[in-house]
Design a protein around this motif. Structure first.
Motif, mmCIF file in Angstrom:
data_model
loop_
_atom_site.group_PDB
_atom_site.id
_atom_site.type_symbol
_atom_site.label_atom_id
_atom_site.label_comp_id
_atom_site.label_asym_id
_atom_site.label_seq_id
_atom_site.Cartn_x
_atom_site.Cartn_y
_atom_site.Cartn_z
ATOM 1 N N PHE A 150 0.831 -1.207 0.000
ATOM 2 C CA PHE A 150 0.000 0.000 0.000
ATOM 3 C C PHE A 150 0.867 1.259 0.000
ATOM 4 C CE2 PHE A 150 -2.313 3.344 2.321
ATOM 5 C CZ PHE A 150 -3.433 3.461 1.506
ATOM 6 N N ALA A 151 1.914 1.277 0.840
ATOM 7 C CA ALA A 151 2.791 2.446 0.924
ATOM 8 C C ALA A 151 3.513 2.683 -0.396
ATOM 9 C CB ALA A 151 3.798 2.266 2.054
ATOM 10 N N VAL A 152 4.004 1.618 -1.007
ATOM 11 C CA VAL A 152 4.682 1.754 -2.297
ATOM 12 C C VAL A 152 3.708 2.243 -3.363
ATOM 13 C CG1 VAL A 152 5.830 0.476 -4.157
ATOM 14 C CG2 VAL A 152 6.466 0.045 -1.779
ATOM 15 N N GLY A 153 2.487 1.711 -3.331
ATOM 16 C CA GLY A 153 1.483 2.134 -4.298
ATOM 17 C C GLY A 153 1.136 3.605 -4.172
ATOM 18 N N ILE A 154 0.994 4.093 -2.939
ATOM 19 C CA ILE A 154 0.688 5.508 -2.717
ATOM 20 C C ILE A 154 1.837 6.391 -3.195
ATOM 21 C CG2 ILE A 154 0.326 7.280 -0.941
ATOM 22 C CD1 ILE A 154 -2.143 5.664 -1.518
ATOM 23 N N ALA A 155 3.067 6.002 -2.871
ATOM 24 C CA ALA A 155 4.236 6.788 -3.281
ATOM 25 C C ALA A 155 4.325 6.871 -4.803
ATOM 26 C CB ALA A 155 5.506 6.174 -2.699
ATOM 27 N N LEU A 156 4.104 5.753 -5.477
ATOM 28 C CA LEU A 156 4.145 5.745 -6.938
ATOM 29 C C LEU A 156 3.017 6.580 -7.528
ATOM 30 C CD1 LEU A 156 5.021 2.021 -7.698
ATOM 31 C CD2 LEU A 156 6.379 4.022 -8.315
ATOM 32 N N PHE A 157 1.833 6.482 -6.932
ATOM 33 C CA PHE A 157 0.685 7.249 -7.410
ATOM 34 C C PHE A 157 0.974 8.746 -7.352
ATOM 35 C CE2 PHE A 157 -3.258 9.540 -6.328
ATOM 36 C CZ PHE A 157 -3.980 9.288 -7.482
ATOM 37 N N VAL A 158 1.510 9.212 -6.227
ATOM 38 C CA VAL A 158 1.834 10.638 -6.079
ATOM 39 C C VAL A 158 2.884 11.052 -7.097
ATOM 40 C CG1 VAL A 158 2.819 12.363 -4.529
ATOM 41 C CG2 VAL A 158 1.181 10.698 -3.640
ATOM 42 N N PHE A 159 3.907 10.207 -7.272
ATOM 43 C CA PHE A 159 4.967 10.523 -8.231
ATOM 44 C C PHE A 159 4.412 10.614 -9.646
ATOM 45 C CE2 PHE A 159 8.254 8.958 -11.204
ATOM 46 C CZ PHE A 159 9.192 9.970 -11.045
ATOM 47 N N LEU A 160 3.563 9.661 -10.010
ATOM 48 C CA LEU A 160 3.043 9.614 -11.383
ATOM 49 C C LEU A 160 2.136 10.796 -11.699
ATOM 50 C CD1 LEU A 160 2.306 5.781 -11.697
ATOM 51 C CD2 LEU A 160 4.146 7.069 -12.784
ATOM 52 N N ILE A 161 1.271 11.181 -10.751
ATOM 53 C CA ILE A 161 0.387 12.309 -11.060
ATOM 54 C C ILE A 161 1.174 13.620 -11.086
ATOM 55 C CG2 ILE A 161 -1.654 11.169 -10.132
ATOM 56 C CD1 ILE A 161 -1.483 12.982 -7.693
ATOM 57 N N ARG A 162 2.286 13.689 -10.341
ATOM 58 C CA ARG A 162 3.055 14.930 -10.332
ATOM 59 C C ARG A 162 3.898 15.100 -11.586
ATOM 60 N NH1 ARG A 162 6.141 16.247 -4.908
ATOM 61 N NH2 ARG A 162 6.788 17.944 -6.312
ATOM 62 N N ILE A 163 4.355 14.009 -12.182
ATOM 63 C CA ILE A 163 5.176 14.164 -13.387
ATOM 64 C C ILE A 163 4.348 14.056 -14.663
ATOM 65 C CG2 ILE A 163 7.218 13.284 -12.211
ATOM 66 C CD1 ILE A 163 6.952 10.760 -13.933
ATOM 67 N N ALA A 164 3.007 13.954 -14.519
ATOM 68 C CA ALA A 164 2.157 13.858 -15.710
ATOM 69 C C ALA A 164 2.312 15.068 -16.617
ATOM 70 C CB ALA A 164 0.696 13.697 -15.292
ATOM 71 N N ILE A 165 2.618 16.233 -16.029
ATOM 72 C CA ILE A 165 2.746 17.445 -16.849
ATOM 73 C C ILE A 165 4.026 17.449 -17.673
ATOM 74 C CG2 ILE A 165 1.319 18.844 -15.321
ATOM 75 C CD1 ILE A 165 3.883 20.018 -14.136
ATOM 76 N N MET A 166 4.902 16.474 -17.448
ATOM 77 C CA MET A 166 6.121 16.389 -18.241
ATOM 78 C C MET A 166 5.839 15.947 -19.674
ATOM 79 S SD MET A 166 9.426 13.911 -17.615
ATOM 80 C CE MET A 166 8.375 12.480 -17.842
ATOM 81 N N LEU A 167 4.838 15.084 -19.869
ATOM 82 C CA LEU A 167 4.570 14.555 -21.209
ATOM 83 C C LEU A 167 4.149 15.642 -22.198
ATOM 84 C CD1 LEU A 167 2.840 11.165 -20.328
ATOM 85 C CD2 LEU A 167 5.183 11.553 -21.100
ATOM 86 N N PRO A 168 3.235 16.561 -21.845
ATOM 87 C CA PRO A 168 2.957 17.654 -22.783
ATOM 88 C C PRO A 168 4.197 18.503 -23.069
ATOM 89 C CG PRO A 168 1.289 17.560 -21.060
ATOM 90 C CD PRO A 168 2.364 16.613 -20.649
ATOM 91 N N ALA A 169 5.044 18.679 -22.059
ATOM 92 C CA ALA A 169 6.261 19.460 -22.265
ATOM 93 C C ALA A 169 7.171 18.786 -23.290
ATOM 94 C CB ALA A 169 7.003 19.645 -20.930
ATOM 95 N N ILE A 170 7.291 17.470 -23.210
ATOM 96 C CA ILE A 170 8.094 16.739 -24.193
ATOM 97 C C ILE A 170 7.477 16.864 -25.578
ATOM 98 C CG2 ILE A 170 8.864 14.438 -24.897
ATOM 99 C CD1 ILE A 170 9.020 13.688 -21.936
ATOM 100 N N ALA A 171 6.144 16.787 -25.648
ATOM 101 C CA ALA A 171 5.453 16.819 -26.939
ATOM 102 C C ALA A 171 5.691 18.121 -27.692
ATOM 103 C CB ALA A 171 3.962 16.591 -26.744
ATOM 104 N N VAL A 172 5.849 19.236 -26.965
ATOM 105 C CA VAL A 172 6.069 20.525 -27.631
ATOM 106 C C VAL A 172 7.533 20.958 -27.560
ATOM 107 C CG1 VAL A 172 3.694 21.295 -27.283
ATOM 108 C CG2 VAL A 172 5.416 21.808 -25.539
ATOM 109 N N ASP A 173 8.412 20.007 -27.228
ATOM 110 C CA ASP A 173 9.862 20.266 -27.201
ATOM 111 C C ASP A 173 10.243 21.369 -26.224
ATOM 112 O OD1 ASP A 173 10.179 18.364 -29.326
ATOM 113 O OD2 ASP A 173 9.564 19.919 -30.736
ATOM 114 N N ALA A 174 9.586 21.404 -25.074
ATOM 115 C CA ALA A 174 9.953 22.388 -24.051
ATOM 116 C C ALA A 174 11.388 22.150 -23.604
ATOM 117 C CB ALA A 174 9.001 22.285 -22.857
#
Length: 263
Positions: A150-174
């Motif tokens: 459960f603890a590992v799952g929560i940590a990964l969940f927080v990490f994944l939702i926080r770096i989600a904004i990286m994908l649009p940045a990659i798409a527009v070559d930020a």
């Protein structure tokens, strides 16, 4: 500097406005992407059971199939991000392995897909192999195992939702499109990102549940085809909503992501 954090209402309205714009402009790419997802989902359910006998082997093969499917929908995801942010309409569903943008984007899709599997493999690794025999009532689950997973799952969940904004940045070559900068820009906004991503999906989930109850009352090949068509359509809507919400969140929160790495 990023713009002010949008309200939940504004994000909800913008998500559905972007949804209809994307489906109108990029529908051929969207159709290909959803067929890829459905095809790999079926393959992930059937192929591991046919080729592998062990649970671990089946899980590994299924995850490999799933992340391959993720990588193959990268052209549609990139096109959607660029359409929302730049107004660019992509006509071809191109898997361009020589393109650095495509390699970086699809590579991160694979990484994110693999990270999601860690709790599953952790659960398998900490479960005793072989049959378990007991007398009377079954034993309670291992508390330590449950807490760790459960603890590992929560940590990964927080990490994944926080770096989600990286994908649009990659798409527009930020210029600053790294996971470290995504973590910095999303700092203090994890719950906001979670709820602002969830709320627009709720109407779709409610519709899916209602249709599931109605269609469960009937059977036969025609009903099965209807279920498949509706399921594919709802999956497409959920997918596009997730993409456009991540795009707007990047637009609102992106700061270091838009700065050169040596700045």
């Amino acid at each position: 500097m990023p713009s002010a954090r949008p309200s939940f209402t504004a994000t909800f309205i913008a998500a559905y406005w972007d949804l209809q714009r994307v489906l109108r402009a990029l529908w051929p790419l969207a159709l290909i992407a959803i067929l890829v997802l459905i095809g790999f989902a079926f393959a992930g359910l059937i192929v591991p059971r046919l080729l592998v006998q062990t649970v671990v082997g089946q899980t590994i093969l299924k995850q490999a199939i799933d992340v391959t499917g993720l990588a193959l929908i990268a052209p549609f995801l990139i096109a959607t991000h660029r359409f929302v942010l730049l107004g660019e309409v992509t006509r071809r569903y191109a898997i361009e392995l020589a393109n650095p943008r495509f390699r970086l984007f699809s590579g991160w899709l694979i990484i994110l897909g693999l990270l999601q599997t860690i709790p599953t493999f952790l659960l398998i690794a900490t479960t005793p192999p072989g049959p378990i025999y007991y007398v009377g009532s079954p034993p309670a689950p291992d508390l330590l195992q449950a807490i760790v997973v459960f603890a590992v799952g929560i940590a990964l969940f927080v990490f994944l939702i926080r770096i989600a904004i990286m994908l649009p940045a990659i798409a527009v070559d930020a210029p600053g499109a790294t996971w470290q900068n995504a973590m910095h820009d999303s700092s203090g906004n994890a719950w906001f990102i979670f709820f602002v991503s969830l709320l627009p999906q709720l109407p779709i989930l409610i519709i899916a549940m209602a249709l599931g109850i109605i269609l469960r009352m009937s059977s036969g090949l025609p009903i099965s085809l209807v279920k498949l068509a509706i399921g594919g359509g709802l999956l497409l809507i959920v997918l596009v909503l997730g993409i456009v919400i991540a795009t707007r969140l990047y637009q609102a929160l992106g700061d270091r992501l838009n700065q050169p790495l040596d700045a």
